[in-house]
Design a protein around this motif. Structure first.
Motif, mmCIF file in Angstrom:
data_model
loop_
_atom_site.group_PDB
_atom_site.id
_atom_site.type_symbol
_atom_site.label_atom_id
_atom_site.label_comp_id
_atom_site.label_asym_id
_atom_site.label_seq_id
_atom_site.Cartn_x
_atom_site.Cartn_y
_atom_site.Cartn_z
ATOM 1 N N ASP A 191 48.744 77.979 10.527
ATOM 2 C CA ASP A 191 49.640 78.877 11.257
ATOM 3 C C ASP A 191 49.862 80.132 10.414
ATOM 4 O O ASP A 191 50.537 80.100 9.388
ATOM 5 C CB ASP A 191 50.970 78.187 11.550
ATOM 6 C CG ASP A 191 51.878 79.021 12.449
ATOM 7 O OD1 ASP A 191 51.513 80.176 12.769
ATOM 8 O OD2 ASP A 191 52.944 78.516 12.842
ATOM 9 N N ASP A 216 47.113 79.050 14.975
ATOM 10 C CA ASP A 216 47.915 80.176 15.453
ATOM 11 C C ASP A 216 47.669 81.412 14.592
ATOM 12 O O ASP A 216 48.119 81.500 13.454
ATOM 13 C CB ASP A 216 49.402 79.805 15.438
ATOM 14 C CG ASP A 216 50.222 80.718 16.337
ATOM 15 O OD1 ASP A 216 49.733 81.809 16.678
ATOM 16 O OD2 ASP A 216 51.352 80.337 16.693
ATOM 17 N N HIS A 464 56.274 70.562 18.899
ATOM 18 C CA HIS A 464 57.184 71.562 18.326
ATOM 19 C C HIS A 464 58.367 70.826 17.729
ATOM 20 O O HIS A 464 58.804 69.785 18.263
ATOM 21 C CB HIS A 464 57.660 72.548 19.403
ATOM 22 C CG HIS A 464 58.441 73.700 18.855
ATOM 23 N ND1 HIS A 464 59.808 73.644 18.674
ATOM 24 C CD2 HIS A 464 58.061 74.927 18.430
ATOM 25 C CE1 HIS A 464 60.225 74.792 18.175
ATOM 26 N NE2 HIS A 464 59.188 75.582 18.009
ATOM 27 N N GLN A 522 64.293 78.309 20.333
ATOM 28 C CA GLN A 522 62.958 78.281 19.732
ATOM 29 C C GLN A 522 62.032 77.341 20.498
ATOM 30 O O GLN A 522 60.854 77.655 20.717
ATOM 31 C CB GLN A 522 63.069 77.851 18.269
ATOM 32 C CG GLN A 522 63.700 78.907 17.373
ATOM 33 C CD GLN A 522 64.104 78.360 16.008
ATOM 34 O OE1 GLN A 522 64.049 77.152 15.762
ATOM 35 N NE2 GLN A 522 64.532 79.247 15.118
ATOM 36 N N PHE A 526 58.704 78.588 22.594
ATOM 37 C CA PHE A 526 57.387 78.001 22.361
ATOM 38 C C PHE A 526 56.761 77.546 23.676
ATOM 39 O O PHE A 526 55.577 77.792 23.935
ATOM 40 C CB PHE A 526 57.504 76.818 21.400
ATOM 41 C CG PHE A 526 56.204 76.103 21.159
ATOM 42 C CD1 PHE A 526 55.323 76.564 20.204
ATOM 43 C CD2 PHE A 526 55.863 74.981 21.900
ATOM 44 C CE1 PHE A 526 54.112 75.919 19.980
ATOM 45 C CE2 PHE A 526 54.660 74.336 21.695
ATOM 46 C CZ PHE A 526 53.781 74.798 20.729
ATOM 47 N N PHE A 530 53.726 79.884 23.814
ATOM 48 C CA PHE A 530 52.711 79.406 22.885
ATOM 49 C C PHE A 530 52.193 78.013 23.188
ATOM 50 O O PHE A 530 51.326 77.524 22.473
ATOM 51 C CB PHE A 530 53.256 79.438 21.451
ATOM 52 C CG PHE A 530 53.785 80.785 21.056
ATOM 53 C CD1 PHE A 530 52.950 81.875 21.006
ATOM 54 C CD2 PHE A 530 55.127 80.971 20.766
ATOM 55 C CE1 PHE A 530 53.425 83.130 20.657
ATOM 56 C CE2 PHE A 530 55.618 82.218 20.412
ATOM 57 C CZ PHE A 530 54.758 83.301 20.356
ATOM 58 N N SER A 531 52.712 77.347 24.211
ATOM 59 C CA SER A 531 52.172 76.039 24.562
ATOM 60 C C SER A 531 50.816 76.227 25.241
ATOM 61 O O SER A 531 50.514 77.308 25.749
ATOM 62 C CB SER A 531 53.135 75.299 25.493
ATOM 63 O OG SER A 531 53.424 76.084 26.632
ATOM 64 N N ARG A 700 61.890 84.611 23.910
ATOM 65 C CA ARG A 700 61.492 85.223 22.638
ATOM 66 C C ARG A 700 62.528 86.253 22.212
ATOM 67 O O ARG A 700 62.897 86.328 21.032
ATOM 68 C CB ARG A 700 60.109 85.851 22.789
ATOM 69 C CG ARG A 700 59.656 86.762 21.644
ATOM 70 C CD ARG A 700 59.772 86.137 20.280
ATOM 71 N NE ARG A 700 59.060 84.882 20.160
ATOM 72 C CZ ARG A 700 59.177 84.064 19.127
ATOM 73 N NH1 ARG A 700 59.984 84.378 18.131
ATOM 74 N NH2 ARG A 700 58.500 82.937 19.071
#
Length: 717
Positions: A191, A216, A464, A522, A526, A530-531, A700
């Motif tokens: 990451d 990532d 996560h 958070q 995600f 970002f999933s 975000r």
């Protein structure tokens, strides 16, 4: 005289102890470097209290040497001393989620036995020294969420035992070291997101054959083409390249195939599938003559060079208008056929669905949420009675760490945690002591196995720290089970309001509430960004936010509505279960929790008008949860002689210019000196619950805003 020398002089004789004077001095040097210890985590680091340093908080010794120093999440304010270099046998250093500042001492990088260095979530700064190459035993390096700057040192590639590298949310810049992929072949977790890394993505990154989970590289300044070799990483790895300066055609090979657009958004010069941005001829760059693409000019003869055998251009094909007319007519015919099929299907299944819903409701009314023990949660003989034409699947693990099978699960002790229309939840304790949460969806449709499998495996890929992990599932004709991590401290609703019969209710202090708010935000951010798929929870409420050992939040029930509807042959969404005249009462999944809440109180207004969940649904639900945590009120509040939802009550209090104390949870009134922080969070909540969904912030943005608040709190200490 230096602090180090002074400490060495005042350390008492330790001949009776196993540790050397240098190790004891190093520990005391660390204690002296800490200027603020809110939880008194280092209180017993004192010879007058405990003469054996090996029994001090956070210290582990083996064979008379300090091998581990672990004091995470204690709010320690201070710096890392150079004396750490004296801990010559140290293997694990974990000081994550504190408030440490300053640079990393060079002496630390001469502790060659160090295997794990975890400093996540501090305010450490400066460069990462080239001396990191001395740590040849290093396997886990986590420096994310700090203020580090400069290049990622080229010497990092000498740490060839690295398995986990997390450098996200810093200010690292420059290119990745040459040989990064070729040298770190054991790397499993990577990451590097939210930095200022630039240059091209190295072609040898595809040699990282041990990678797992998500790679990532998002939110950086990487430029140039995506190397096709990146597709050589394992197929189950999700690659996030979003928000960089990458350009050209997205390669379609290996792990890069069938990825959604989320992995590539924020790169204006990228083109080709899965983005809806076609490539121009200038966008397609061939790396070498041998790597021909399907539609290279050299591979196909241009149409103008093909003889037409005397046939004129006007008669070589049908006109555009005729082609369009044919396509439209075909679409209309297909639509009519689909409509007729759907109508017949709905008529055939409507009565069956009604009977099923009534049966479920009847079962729920009879349910008993007591914590009685049951040796198994379904009879094994029943699950094995399966018709010959029905496919059966045994326990399917979704995580490499799953080491149990269905027989072990059946033999385990199980305690009923709760029951709702979504099924019964059990706490299951295996023979080896592992605790699991098992949701029994019960019997249902056996015709949608493939659909269920697709959904549950997509959920299983989501990992996560603030989301409950789905570890395995089981499907048979009679039983459908979901197996999760067991989260020990109940749910957020019970933490806010308490539960009936609770002997002692301990209210949450403001700092704890802030941490929970941040964790939920958070987790949602995600999911949304970002999933593997841009997920939407769709039914977020305090009852499905669970709390861990240290009161850290875990979002649960992800995708559960969808899975239940698949099992029971229904396509209903949460909004369809809400009657606008009489909102349904949702049963809670935890026994003894507060009176059932109106399900619609957490749902955005637009859920009554649309069937398609959106991220803005979750933002609204999150805003209501913030209001509940600030006010301590339930989602329905008595105003004069009538009940109104919490959002309207808060808005009414603001319009009436009531003092902040009237809005606050009475348990927070002693902390009114933090009024500015509470108002700050209340403004976030009000932004999240705006009627116009487009005006609500993204999660975000919420995370960034709460992070800013946290930094200001830290500076004020």
């Amino acid at each position: 005289m230096s602090v180090y020398v002074i400490l060495l002089l005042i350390v008492p004789a330790v001949s009776g102890l196993n540790l050397t004077n240098e190790e004891v001095t190093a520990l005391l040097s660390f204690k002296s470097s800490i200027s603020y210890d809110p939880d008194d985590s280092l209180s017993n680091w004192n010879f007058s209290i405990d003469e054996n340093p090996c029994s001090w908080n956070g210290i582990t010794c083996k064979q008379g040497k300090v091998v581990s120093l672990s004091i995470p999440r204690k709010g320690l304010v201070g710096y890392l001393p150079a004396a750490f270099g004296s801990l010559s046998s140290l293997r694990h250093l974990n000081l994550r989620s504190n408030r440490l500042f300053g640079r990393l001492p060079l002496e630390l990088f001469f502790v060659k036995s160090l295997q794990s260095l975890v400093l996540y979530g501090n305010s450490l700064s400066g460069p990462l020294p080239q001396e990191i190459s001395n740590l040849t035993s290093l396997q886990n390096l986590d420096l994310s969420h700090n203020l580090f700057t400069g290049l990622i040192p080229s010497s990092l590639i000498r740490c060839q035992r690295l398995r986990s590298l997390h450098l996200s949310n810093n200010n690292f810049s420059g290119p990745l070291p040459i040989g990064f992929g070729r040298s770190l072949v054991l790397l499993e977790r990577l990451d590097l997101s939210f930095n200022s890394l630039n240059g091209s993505i190295p072609g040898d990154i595809g040699e990282l054959s041990s990678l797992q989970g998500t790679v990532d590289l998002s939110h950086n300044l990487f430029s140039g083409l995506i190397p096709p070799s990146l597709g050589n990483v394992p197929d189950n790895v999700y690659i996030d390249l979003s928000f960089n300066n990458l350009s050209g055609l997205i390669p379609q090979n290996g792990a890069l195939v069938n990825r959604g657009p989320t992995a590539f958004i924020g790169n204006p010069a990228l083109c080709g599938p899965p983005l809806k941005r076609p490539c121009s001829s200038s966008s397609v760059v061939v790396s070498s003559p041998s790597s021909s693409l399907p539609f290279q000019p050299n591979n196909y003869q241009p149409m103008s060079s093909v003889p037409n055998n005397g046939i004129s251009d006007n008669h070589r094909g049908m006109s555009k208008g005729l082609v369009i007319a044919i396509i439209i007519s075909d679409v209309i015919v297909l639509f009519v056929i689909a409509f007729v099929f759907f109508y017949c299907y709905k008529r055939a299944t409507s009565s069956l669905r009604k009977e099923k819903v009534e049966e479920i409701a009847s079962d729920n009314n009879k349910g008993n949420n007591s914590r009685k023990e049951c040796r198994c949660f379904f009879a094994k003989g029943e699950s094995e009675t399966i018709s010959e034409d029905t496919e059966q699947i045994d326990l399917v693990p979704l995580d490499d760490r799953v080491r149990f099978d269905i027989d072990e699960l059946l033999k385990a002790s199980a305690f009923v945690l709760g029951k709702s229309w979504m099924g019964i939840v059990y706490k299951v304790v295996l023979e080896d002591g592992l605790n699991l949460a098992v949701r029994r969806l019960g019997e249902g449709s056996s015709q949608r196995l493939k659909e269920f499998k697709t959904e549950v495996e997509a959920i299983g890929k989501i990992r996560h720290p603030c989301i409950v992990s789905l570890r395995a599932y089981y499907w048979s004709n009679e039983e459908k089970l979901l197996i999760y991590d067991c989260i020990p401290n109940g749910n957020l609703s019970a933490a806010i309001h308490g539960t009936p019969g609770m002997v002692e209710f301990k209210p949450m202090p403001w700092t704890m509430r802030i941490n929970i708010m941040r964790g939920i935000a958070q987790g949602l951010a995600f999911l949304h960004e970002f999933s593997p798929k841009k997920c939407v929870h769709g039914d977020l409420r305090p009852n499905n936010i669970l709390l861990g050992q240290n009161m850290e939040p875990y979002i649960s029930d992800l995708g559960l509505n969808r899975l239940v509807n698949i099992v029971r042959g229904s396509s209903l969404l949460p909004s369809e279960r809400i009657n606008t005249d009489k909102p349904q009462i949702q049963q809670t999944d935890v026994p003894g929790s507060p009176a059932p809440k109106l399900g619609s109180c957490y749902h955005a207004p637009e859920t009554l008008r649309t069937l398609k969940p959106s991220q803005k649904w979750d933002v609204y639900s999150y805003g209501v949860i913030l209001m509940e945590m600030i006010s301590g009120r339930p989602p329905m509040v008595l105003l004069d002689t009538s009940e109104v939802d919490l959002v309207k009550w808060v808005e009414f209090c603001i319009e009436q210019k009531r003092p902040l104390a009237d809005l606050l949870d009475p348990q927070l009134v002693p902390e009114l000196q933090k009024e500015n922080e509470m108002v700050y969070v209340l403004k976030i909540a009000l932004a999240c619950v705006q009627i116009n969904a487009e005006r609500r912030p993204s999660m975000r943005n919420v995370v960034d805003t709460l992070d800013k608040l946290t930094r200001e709190i830290d500076r004020s200490l």
